[in-house]
Write a protein that holds these residues in place. Structure first.
Motif, PDB file in Angstrom:
ATOM      1  N   VAL A  30     -10.324 -26.987   1.099  1.00 49.39           N
ATOM      2  CA  VAL A  30     -10.571 -27.634  -0.192  1.00 49.39           C
ATOM      3  C   VAL A  30     -12.076 -27.840  -0.389  1.00 49.39           C
ATOM      4  CG1 VAL A  30     -10.226 -29.758  -1.526  1.00 49.39           C
ATOM      5  CG2 VAL A  30      -8.306 -28.751  -0.253  1.00 49.39           C
ATOM      6  N   LYS A  31     -12.743 -28.383   0.619  1.00 52.84           N
ATOM      7  CA  LYS A  31     -14.184 -28.661   0.528  1.00 52.84           C
ATOM      8  C   LYS A  31     -14.988 -27.377   0.337  1.00 52.84           C
ATOM      9  CE  LYS A  31     -13.910 -32.821   3.330  1.00 52.84           C
ATOM     10  NZ  LYS A  31     -14.133 -33.387   4.646  1.00 52.84           N
ATOM     11  N   ASP A  32     -14.663 -26.347   1.118  1.00 54.67           N
ATOM     12  CA  ASP A  32     -15.388 -25.071   1.007  1.00 54.67           C
ATOM     13  C   ASP A  32     -15.188 -24.433  -0.371  1.00 54.67           C
ATOM     14  OD1 ASP A  32     -16.284 -25.398   3.591  1.00 54.67           O
ATOM     15  OD2 ASP A  32     -15.081 -23.766   4.442  1.00 54.67           O
ATOM     16  N   ALA A  33     -13.961 -24.473  -0.874  1.00 54.10           N
ATOM     17  CA  ALA A  33     -13.681 -23.893  -2.191  1.00 54.10           C
ATOM     18  C   ALA A  33     -14.466 -24.630  -3.282  1.00 54.10           C
ATOM     19  CB  ALA A  33     -12.182 -23.927  -2.482  1.00 54.10           C
ATOM     20  N   LYS A  34     -14.589 -25.952  -3.165  1.00 54.59           N
ATOM     21  CA  LYS A  34     -15.369 -26.725  -4.147  1.00 54.59           C
ATOM     22  C   LYS A  34     -16.841 -26.323  -4.098  1.00 54.59           C
ATOM     23  CE  LYS A  34     -12.479 -30.824  -4.455  1.00 54.59           C
ATOM     24  NZ  LYS A  34     -12.313 -32.246  -4.138  1.00 54.59           N
ATOM     25  N   LEU A  35     -17.379 -26.153  -2.888  1.00 51.76           N
ATOM     26  CA  LEU A  35     -18.776 -25.729  -2.749  1.00 51.76           C
ATOM     27  C   LEU A  35     -19.020 -24.379  -3.438  1.00 51.76           C
ATOM     28  CD1 LEU A  35     -19.668 -26.464   1.010  1.00 51.76           C
ATOM     29  CD2 LEU A  35     -20.763 -27.464  -1.006  1.00 51.76           C
ATOM     30  N   VAL A  36     -18.142 -23.430  -3.178  1.00 54.38           N
ATOM     31  CA  VAL A  36     -18.290 -22.087  -3.730  1.00 54.38           C
ATOM     32  C   VAL A  36     -18.100 -22.101  -5.248  1.00 54.38           C
ATOM     33  CG1 VAL A  36     -17.334 -19.735  -3.719  1.00 54.38           C
ATOM     34  CG2 VAL A  36     -17.686 -20.956  -1.562  1.00 54.38           C
ATOM     35  N   ALA A  37     -17.100 -22.846  -5.727  1.00 50.12           N
ATOM     36  CA  ALA A  37     -16.858 -22.927  -7.168  1.00 50.12           C
ATOM     37  C   ALA A  37     -18.064 -23.532  -7.886  1.00 50.12           C
ATOM     38  CB  ALA A  37     -15.607 -23.763  -7.443  1.00 50.12           C
ATOM     39  N   ASP A  38     -18.625 -24.577  -7.319  1.00 51.69           N
ATOM     40  CA  ASP A  38     -19.805 -25.210  -7.934  1.00 51.69           C
ATOM     41  C   ASP A  38     -21.000 -24.265  -7.947  1.00 51.69           C
ATOM     42  OD1 ASP A  38     -18.370 -27.514  -8.436  1.00 51.69           O
ATOM     43  OD2 ASP A  38     -19.139 -28.593  -6.683  1.00 51.69           O
ATOM     44  N   GLN A  39     -21.192 -23.530  -6.852  1.00 52.35           N
ATOM     45  CA  GLN A  39     -22.304 -22.575  -6.780  1.00 52.35           C
ATOM     46  C   GLN A  39     -22.118 -21.453  -7.800  1.00 52.35           C
ATOM     47  OE1 GLN A  39     -25.052 -22.838  -5.232  1.00 52.35           O
ATOM     48  NE2 GLN A  39     -25.910 -20.805  -5.082  1.00 52.35           N
ATOM     49  N   TYR A  40     -20.919 -20.925  -7.883  1.00 52.85           N
ATOM     50  CA  TYR A  40     -20.622 -19.868  -8.857  1.00 52.85           C
ATOM     51  C   TYR A  40     -20.890 -20.371 -10.275  1.00 52.85           C
ATOM     52  CZ  TYR A  40     -18.044 -16.469 -11.624  1.00 52.85           C
ATOM     53  OH  TYR A  40     -17.695 -15.528 -12.562  1.00 52.85           O
ATOM     54  N   ASN A  41     -20.441 -21.574 -10.532  1.00 54.26           N
ATOM     55  CA  ASN A  41     -20.574 -22.180 -11.855  1.00 54.26           C
ATOM     56  C   ASN A  41     -22.039 -22.344 -12.270  1.00 54.26           C
ATOM     57  OD1 ASN A  41     -19.051 -22.979 -14.003  1.00 54.26           O
ATOM     58  ND2 ASN A  41     -18.612 -25.027 -13.225  1.00 54.26           N
ATOM     59  N   ARG A  42     -22.935 -22.501 -11.300  1.00 55.67           N
ATOM     60  CA  ARG A  42     -24.355 -22.712 -11.586  1.00 55.67           C
ATOM     61  C   ARG A  42     -25.036 -21.480 -12.157  1.00 55.67           C
ATOM     62  NH1 ARG A  42     -24.401 -25.186  -6.450  1.00 55.67           N
ATOM     63  NH2 ARG A  42     -24.222 -27.427  -6.690  1.00 55.67           N
ATOM     64  N   PHE A  43     -24.617 -20.288 -11.716  1.00 56.33           N
ATOM     65  CA  PHE A  43     -25.389 -19.113 -12.122  1.00 56.33           C
ATOM     66  C   PHE A  43     -24.577 -17.917 -12.593  1.00 56.33           C
ATOM     67  CE2 PHE A  43     -24.849 -18.597  -7.549  1.00 56.33           C
ATOM     68  CZ  PHE A  43     -24.527 -17.265  -7.426  1.00 56.33           C
ATOM     69  N   SER A  44     -23.310 -18.114 -12.906  1.00 54.79           N
ATOM     70  CA  SER A  44     -22.534 -16.987 -13.410  1.00 54.79           C
ATOM     71  C   SER A  44     -21.656 -17.443 -14.571  1.00 54.79           C
ATOM     72  CB  SER A  44     -21.670 -16.386 -12.306  1.00 54.79           C
ATOM     73  OG  SER A  44     -21.146 -15.149 -12.709  1.00 54.79           O
ATOM     74  N   GLU A  45     -21.391 -16.511 -15.474  1.00 59.15           N
ATOM     75  CA  GLU A  45     -20.527 -16.806 -16.609  1.00 59.15           C
ATOM     76  C   GLU A  45     -19.065 -16.836 -16.169  1.00 59.15           C
ATOM     77  OE1 GLU A  45     -21.083 -14.196 -19.899  1.00 59.15           O
ATOM     78  OE2 GLU A  45     -23.262 -14.335 -19.785  1.00 59.15           O
ATOM     79  N   LEU A  46     -18.280 -17.606 -16.899  1.00 54.46           N
ATOM     80  CA  LEU A  46     -16.854 -17.653 -16.612  1.00 54.46           C
ATOM     81  C   LEU A  46     -16.227 -16.301 -16.911  1.00 54.46           C
ATOM     82  CD1 LEU A  46     -15.745 -21.095 -18.068  1.00 54.46           C
ATOM     83  CD2 LEU A  46     -16.330 -20.515 -15.724  1.00 54.46           C
TER      84      LEU A  46
END
Length: 162
Positions: A30-46
């Motif tokens: 859960v923690k790792d997925a949140k880290l990756v999702a937040d990072q993706y959200n910072r610099f990539s379009e949905l």
């Protein structure tokens, strides 16, 4: 141009006596997925469309990303073809995607995702770890014409913890 973002499910638990498809995420997953999702959200379009394997660990990882994107579960389509470990079903699924979706995000499993990233991307990945993400871009107009593309980026949870 088309793009695929592959997200391997988070670290799952073997603590419970359940079938493979019903294994839940561990807290670390859960923690790792949140880290990756937040990072993706910072610099990539949905992505225009999100698909997930029906396995609990994959769909749970998907829901973490949906929360980071402020999207509801209605934004994802669960597909049995993504509950694949070799990759052939996933590739066939990709080739049948509607062409009006230029960017898709898939939640699924290894060895399929590492294999697909290596076959269709231009950066070798020894192993896409749990909660790992890779985005691939293709100079195609029709998903059926899927061919070698470029690896835009890879996000590995371990790299975000430094």
């Amino acid at each position: 141009m088309k793009s695929i973002t592959l997200v391997r499910h988070g670290k799952s638990s073997w603590e419970f006596s359940v079938s493979d498809a019903l294994r839940p995420l561990k807290n670390r997953g859960v923690k790792d997925a949140k880290l990756v999702a937040d990072q993706y959200n910072r610099f990539s379009e949905l992505p225009k469309m999100i698909y997930s394997s029906p396995a609990v660990r994959a769909f749970s990882t998907c829901k973490i990303f949906l929360e980071a994107f402020n999207l509801t579960e209605d934004s994802v389509s669960v597909k049995d073809d993504l509950y694949d470990f070799g990759g052939e079903s996933v590739v066939n699924f990709i080739k049948k995607l509607p062409n009006d979706y230029d960017s898709v995000m898939l939640f699924g499993h290894n060895h399929a995702f590492t294999s697909i990233a290596n076959i269709f991307g231009d950066k070798f990945i020894d192993n896409l770890p749990t909660s790992g993400l890779v985005k691939l871009n293709f100079e195609i107009y029709d998903w059926y014409d899927l061919k070698k593309g470029t690896t835009e980026f890879i996000i590995i949870p371990k790299d975000l913890k430094k």
